[in-house]
Motif scaffolding. Sequence first.
Motif, short mmCIF file in Angstrom:
data_model
loop_
_atom_site.label_atom_id
_atom_site.label_comp_id
_atom_site.label_asym_id
_atom_site.label_seq_id
_atom_site.Cartn_x
_atom_site.Cartn_y
_atom_site.Cartn_z
N ASN A 96 -3.15 7.53 -4.84
CA ASN A 96 -3.44 6.11 -5.11
C ASN A 96 -4.30 6.00 -6.38
O ASN A 96 -5.52 5.87 -6.35
CB ASN A 96 -4.18 5.51 -3.90
N PRO A 106 -4.91 3.78 -8.91
CA PRO A 106 -5.91 2.74 -9.22
C PRO A 106 -7.18 2.89 -8.39
O PRO A 106 -8.28 2.72 -8.91
CB PRO A 106 -5.18 1.42 -8.86
N MET A 115 -10.97 -1.10 1.55
CA MET A 115 -11.20 -2.05 0.46
C MET A 115 -9.85 -2.39 -0.15
O MET A 115 -9.05 -1.50 -0.44
CB MET A 115 -12.08 -1.44 -0.61
N GLY A 116 -9.59 -3.66 -0.32
CA GLY A 116 -8.33 -4.05 -0.93
C GLY A 116 -8.46 -5.38 -1.64
O GLY A 116 -9.30 -6.21 -1.30
N ILE A 117 -7.66 -5.52 -2.67
CA ILE A 117 -7.60 -6.77 -3.45
C ILE A 117 -6.19 -7.34 -3.26
O ILE A 117 -5.21 -6.58 -3.32
CB ILE A 117 -7.84 -6.47 -4.96
N SER A 138 -5.58 -5.36 -10.71
CA SER A 138 -5.57 -4.90 -12.12
C SER A 138 -6.17 -5.92 -13.08
O SER A 138 -5.78 -5.99 -14.25
CB SER A 138 -4.13 -4.56 -12.57
N ARG A 139 -7.08 -6.75 -12.58
CA ARG A 139 -7.74 -7.73 -13.46
C ARG A 139 -9.26 -7.57 -13.41
O ARG A 139 -10.00 -8.50 -13.74
CB ARG A 139 -7.35 -9.15 -13.02
N GLY A 140 -9.69 -6.42 -12.92
CA GLY A 140 -11.13 -6.15 -12.93
C GLY A 140 -11.87 -6.59 -11.68
O GLY A 140 -13.07 -6.33 -11.55
N LYS A 194 -14.90 5.82 -11.39
CA LYS A 194 -15.63 5.01 -12.39
C LYS A 194 -16.94 4.48 -11.82
O LYS A 194 -17.95 4.37 -12.52
CB LYS A 194 -14.73 3.84 -12.80
N TYR A 222 0.86 -1.20 0.00
CA TYR A 222 0.00 0.00 0.00
C TYR A 222 0.89 1.24 0.00
O TYR A 222 2.05 1.18 0.39
CB TYR A 222 -0.88 -0.04 1.26
N GLY A 256 -11.53 -5.54 -8.55
CA GLY A 256 -11.92 -4.38 -7.73
C GLY A 256 -13.19 -3.76 -8.27
O GLY A 256 -14.12 -3.43 -7.51
N SER A 257 -13.27 -3.60 -9.59
CA SER A 257 -14.47 -2.98 -10.21
C SER A 257 -15.70 -3.86 -9.98
O SER A 257 -16.78 -3.36 -9.65
CB SER A 257 -14.25 -2.80 -11.71
C1 LIG Z 1 -7.33 -0.18 -5.46
C2 LIG Z 1 -7.64 -1.66 -5.73
C3 LIG Z 1 -8.70 -2.12 -4.74
C4 LIG Z 1 -8.20 -1.78 -7.15
O1 LIG Z 1 -8.55 -3.15 -7.38
P1 LIG Z 1 -8.24 -3.83 -8.81
O2 LIG Z 1 -8.79 -5.19 -8.80
O3 LIG Z 1 -6.80 -3.67 -9.09
O4 LIG Z 1 -9.14 -2.87 -9.72
P2 LIG Z 1 -9.53 -3.06 -11.27
O5 LIG Z 1 -8.67 -4.07 -11.93
O6 LIG Z 1 -10.99 -3.27 -11.31
O7 LIG Z 1 -9.16 -1.61 -11.84
C5 LIG Z 1 -9.82 -0.43 -11.37
C6 LIG Z 1 -9.25 0.78 -12.08
O8 LIG Z 1 -7.93 1.01 -11.64
C7 LIG Z 1 -7.04 1.09 -12.77
N1 LIG Z 1 -5.80 0.45 -12.43
C8 LIG Z 1 -5.66 -0.83 -12.05
N2 LIG Z 1 -4.35 -1.05 -11.79
C9 LIG Z 1 -3.71 0.09 -12.00
C10 LIG Z 1 -2.37 0.50 -11.89
N3 LIG Z 1 -1.42 -0.37 -11.51
N4 LIG Z 1 -2.05 1.79 -12.16
C11 LIG Z 1 -3.00 2.65 -12.56
N5 LIG Z 1 -4.30 2.33 -12.67
C12 LIG Z 1 -4.64 1.07 -12.41
C13 LIG Z 1 -7.72 0.32 -13.85
O9 LIG Z 1 -7.28 0.82 -15.08
C14 LIG Z 1 -9.18 0.57 -13.59
O10 LIG Z 1 -9.60 1.76 -14.18
P3 LIG Z 1 -10.15 1.75 -15.69
O11 LIG Z 1 -11.22 0.71 -15.73
O12 LIG Z 1 -10.66 3.13 -15.88
O13 LIG Z 1 -9.02 1.40 -16.56
C15 LIG Z 1 -6.36 -2.53 -5.63
O14 LIG Z 1 -5.38 -1.98 -6.48
C16 LIG Z 1 -5.80 -2.66 -4.24
O15 LIG Z 1 -6.23 -3.49 -3.47
N6 LIG Z 1 -4.80 -1.83 -3.87
C17 LIG Z 1 -4.21 -1.88 -2.54
C18 LIG Z 1 -5.18 -1.43 -1.44
C19 LIG Z 1 -5.80 -0.09 -1.77
O16 LIG Z 1 -5.17 0.82 -2.27
N7 LIG Z 1 -7.09 0.03 -1.45
C20 LIG Z 1 -7.84 1.26 -1.63
C21 LIG Z 1 -7.82 2.04 -0.36
S1 LIG Z 1 -8.90 3.41 -0.44
#
Ligand SMILES: CC(C)(COP(=O)(O)OP(=O)(O)OC[C@H]1O[C@@H](n2cnc3c(N)ncnc32)[C@H](O)[C@@H]1OP(=O)(O)O)[C@@H](O)C(=O)NCCC(=O)NCCS
Length: 274
Positions: A118, A120, A79-81, A87-89, A127, A27, A91-92
Amino acid sequence: MTLETRPASDYPLPDLVNHLNLSFEDYIVPVQFNLPQFLTILRKDSLDLQESRVLLADGNPAGIALIARRGWTSRLAAMGIMKAMRSRGSGSWFMGRLLQEARERGDHEMELEVIEQNEPAVRLYQKAGFRTIRRLIGFVHQAAKQAAKNDLHEVDLREMGGLILKYGLPDLPWQLSGETIALLNPPARAYQKGSAYAVISSPEAVHIVIWSLLVEPGARGSGLAVDMLNSLMANHVGKTWHVPAIWPEEFGKIFTQAGFQREEISQWQMKISL
Ligand SMILES: CC(C)(COP(=O)(O)OP(=O)(O)OC[C@H]1O[C@@H](n2cnc3c(N)ncnc32)[C@H](O)[C@@H]1OP(=O)(O)O)[C@@H](O)C(=O)NCCC(=O)NCCS
């Protein structure tokens, strides 16, 4: 890959802490939760484990979402993945499910805070339809030693929560809200000096967090907030003072005037109407 969710209440608490730590690996600011911290946020921030969710990918834990609830409002408290799944959808997909469930249980809005840097997470929430309310900022100050003045009067934190509900901003971030402050207990402290009030974490510790600063409406504009900060520091010498990055940007000037330095991290306070 099959995605599904299960209520967090199906899991033992130590497993939830473990899922949380794995979901926040790498993180933007290093976080490592332990059980006592988890129990504290559970109580203070009104987390609802029956409405919080563990994400499963092909039957294996892949992420977590902690949902807090008060009346018609819910807060995405975390929220975290898990790293391999990002980055595989997922989270969405997860966010869509959480919003659908919030609508189904009759919530009117969901709020959250996200670190501005942050990317992503910010993209994910935008979105999904979340809109920015304001920027939240933090400060730090290593106060010089000053003589203690003993000019602060202690008040009950529960009473302080009521004052924040009455006089504070109506849309304060969850952790600064009157409801949250009313659930704090000693060793945290609430102080009054005339028409000014403040809430701090344990004054016994070297690092002290400022959780609230309030001036009654009729007394605003005459420097009482800065005076309160100076009194806090004079009454507790040799401490490092922290203002976590959950403070509305509009409060910034007060802290700068009292000699605090701005922290690099900032957040967006966001909300979606359901
Ligand atoms: C934030 C998080 C929950 C997103 O989950 P994810 O499964 O990676 O999300 P998705 O694959 O559905 O992508 C969501 C959006 O982020 C963007 N994204 C994903 N990985 C990215 C990266 N490495 N850099 C920039 N953007 C990124 C995607 O492009 C997508 O946007 P788009 O549809 O407009 O292109 C995940 O990265 C995570 O767990 N991070 C660590 C914990 C955290 O930061 N939690 C949020 C605290 S508020």
